[in-house]
Design an enzyme around this catalytic site. Sequence first.
Site, PDB file in Angstrom:
ATOM      1  N   ASP A  39       0.862  -1.180   0.000  1.00  0.00           N
ATOM      2  CA  ASP A  39       0.000   0.000   0.000  1.00  0.00           C
ATOM      3  C   ASP A  39       0.908   1.242   0.000  1.00  0.00           C
ATOM      4  O   ASP A  39       1.894   1.301   0.728  1.00  0.00           O
ATOM      5  CB  ASP A  39      -0.889  -0.012   1.247  1.00  0.00           C
ATOM      6  CG  ASP A  39      -2.051   0.963   1.142  1.00  0.00           C
ATOM      7  OD1 ASP A  39      -3.207   0.511   1.178  1.00  0.00           O
ATOM      8  OD2 ASP A  39      -1.810   2.193   1.020  1.00  0.00           O
TER       9      ASP A  39
ATOM     10  N   GLN B  97     -14.227   2.602   1.860  1.00  0.00           N
ATOM     11  CA  GLN B  97     -13.698   2.060   0.597  1.00  0.00           C
ATOM     12  C   GLN B  97     -13.482   3.200  -0.393  1.00  0.00           C
ATOM     13  O   GLN B  97     -14.378   4.013  -0.637  1.00  0.00           O
ATOM     14  CB  GLN B  97     -14.668   1.027   0.004  1.00  0.00           C
ATOM     15  CG  GLN B  97     -14.090   0.344  -1.246  1.00  0.00           C
ATOM     16  CD  GLN B  97     -14.980  -0.769  -1.804  1.00  0.00           C
ATOM     17  OE1 GLN B  97     -16.091  -0.986  -1.318  1.00  0.00           O
ATOM     18  NE2 GLN B  97     -14.489  -1.439  -2.824  1.00  0.00           N
TER      19      GLN B  97
ATOM     20  N   HIS C 162     -10.183  -5.724  -2.170  1.00  0.00           N
ATOM     21  CA  HIS C 162      -8.814  -5.950  -1.703  1.00  0.00           C
ATOM     22  C   HIS C 162      -8.853  -6.238  -0.220  1.00  0.00           C
ATOM     23  O   HIS C 162      -9.618  -5.623   0.526  1.00  0.00           O
ATOM     24  CB  HIS C 162      -7.929  -4.735  -1.999  1.00  0.00           C
ATOM     25  CG  HIS C 162      -8.546  -3.415  -1.629  1.00  0.00           C
ATOM     26  ND1 HIS C 162      -9.503  -2.815  -2.414  1.00  0.00           N
ATOM     27  CD2 HIS C 162      -8.363  -2.601  -0.568  1.00  0.00           C
ATOM     28  CE1 HIS C 162      -9.876  -1.686  -1.846  1.00  0.00           C
ATOM     29  NE2 HIS C 162      -9.212  -1.529  -0.721  1.00  0.00           N
ATOM     30  N   LEU C 163      -7.984  -7.158   0.174  1.00  0.00           N
ATOM     31  CA  LEU C 163      -7.750  -7.386   1.597  1.00  0.00           C
ATOM     32  C   LEU C 163      -6.573  -6.520   2.000  1.00  0.00           C
ATOM     33  O   LEU C 163      -5.505  -6.597   1.391  1.00  0.00           O
ATOM     34  CB  LEU C 163      -7.380  -8.849   1.863  1.00  0.00           C
ATOM     35  CG  LEU C 163      -8.484  -9.888   1.954  1.00  0.00           C
ATOM     36  CD1 LEU C 163      -7.845 -11.262   2.162  1.00  0.00           C
ATOM     37  CD2 LEU C 163      -9.434  -9.570   3.103  1.00  0.00           C
ATOM     38  N   HIS C 164      -6.763  -5.698   3.033  1.00  0.00           N
ATOM     39  CA  HIS C 164      -5.629  -5.012   3.646  1.00  0.00           C
ATOM     40  C   HIS C 164      -4.990  -6.006   4.619  1.00  0.00           C
ATOM     41  O   HIS C 164      -5.678  -6.527   5.507  1.00  0.00           O
ATOM     42  CB  HIS C 164      -6.098  -3.808   4.476  1.00  0.00           C
ATOM     43  CG  HIS C 164      -6.721  -2.706   3.688  1.00  0.00           C
ATOM     44  ND1 HIS C 164      -6.032  -1.556   3.370  1.00  0.00           N
ATOM     45  CD2 HIS C 164      -7.964  -2.546   3.180  1.00  0.00           C
ATOM     46  CE1 HIS C 164      -6.825  -0.736   2.702  1.00  0.00           C
ATOM     47  NE2 HIS C 164      -8.013  -1.308   2.574  1.00  0.00           N
TER      48      HIS C 164
HETATM   49  P1  AMP Z   1      -9.774   1.266   0.627  1.00  0.00           P
HETATM   50  O1  AMP Z   1      -9.828   2.672   1.193  1.00  0.00           O
HETATM   51  O2  AMP Z   1     -10.155   0.199   1.586  1.00  0.00           O
HETATM   52  O3  AMP Z   1     -10.526   1.190  -0.681  1.00  0.00           O
HETATM   53  O4  AMP Z   1      -8.240   1.002   0.325  1.00  0.00           O
HETATM   54  C1  AMP Z   1      -7.580   1.532  -0.794  1.00  0.00           C
HETATM   55  C2  AMP Z   1      -6.123   1.498  -0.485  1.00  0.00           C
HETATM   56  O5  AMP Z   1      -5.398   1.628  -1.705  1.00  0.00           O
HETATM   57  C3  AMP Z   1      -5.653   2.635   0.424  1.00  0.00           C
HETATM   58  O6  AMP Z   1      -5.048   2.100   1.603  1.00  0.00           O
HETATM   59  C4  AMP Z   1      -4.634   3.392  -0.437  1.00  0.00           C
HETATM   60  O7  AMP Z   1      -3.543   3.862   0.296  1.00  0.00           O
HETATM   61  C5  AMP Z   1      -4.233   2.328  -1.435  1.00  0.00           C
HETATM   62  N1  AMP Z   1      -3.746   2.823  -2.709  1.00  0.00           N
HETATM   63  C6  AMP Z   1      -4.259   3.815  -3.468  1.00  0.00           C
HETATM   64  N2  AMP Z   1      -3.570   3.943  -4.616  1.00  0.00           N
HETATM   65  C7  AMP Z   1      -2.586   3.003  -4.575  1.00  0.00           C
HETATM   66  C8  AMP Z   1      -1.538   2.619  -5.483  1.00  0.00           C
HETATM   67  N3  AMP Z   1      -1.354   3.227  -6.657  1.00  0.00           N
HETATM   68  N4  AMP Z   1      -0.711   1.617  -5.097  1.00  0.00           N
HETATM   69  C9  AMP Z   1      -0.887   0.996  -3.915  1.00  0.00           C
HETATM   70  N5  AMP Z   1      -1.863   1.285  -3.042  1.00  0.00           N
HETATM   71  C10 AMP Z   1      -2.702   2.282  -3.373  1.00  0.00           C
END
Ligand code: AMP
Length: 113
Positions: free
Chosen positions: A29, A93, A99-101
């Site tokens: 991330d 989101q 996606h799994l964090h």
């Molecule tokens: P969510 O808020 O659960 O949809 O998680 C989206 C995640 O994607 C966030 O933790 C962001 O930091 C991450 N994110 C956004 N753009 C990128 C990217 N280009 N590469 C890696 N992670 C990203």
Amino acid sequence: MSCLFCRIIDKEIPSKIIYENEQVLAFEDTNPQAPTHILVVPKKHISTSLEISGGDNELIGLMFQAANKIAKDRGVAERGFRLVMNCNQEAGQTVFHIHLHLLAGRRMSWPPG
Ligand code: AMP
Ligand code: ZN
């Protein structure tokens, strides 16, 4: 294709890849919330957890297996780690490709914020 994570899967956008197989990709991330913060995504586009169907049962299991493997390889499995999937706006989101964090490396609080 405008989906950010589909573009990462297609390698149109660079990412720090941690693990990859035919069905799943895992990458760092870019805004880490813990010492380990990795996203595990299916290569199939599924916009939210609400769109997961019976045909995806194996795929969802593979996401968890990938997360478990990464946690073990990183040496955080025994200490503990958290797997989170946010669904829709109020849960936070922001990218509409499931996606799994995988979060680890610090004490996690509960309830989550
Ligand atoms: P969510 O808020 O659960 O949809 O998680 C989206 C995640 O994607 C966030 O933790 C962001 O930091 C991450 N994110 C956004 N753009 C990128 C990217 N280009 N590469 C890696 N992670 C990203
Ligand atoms: Zn996508």
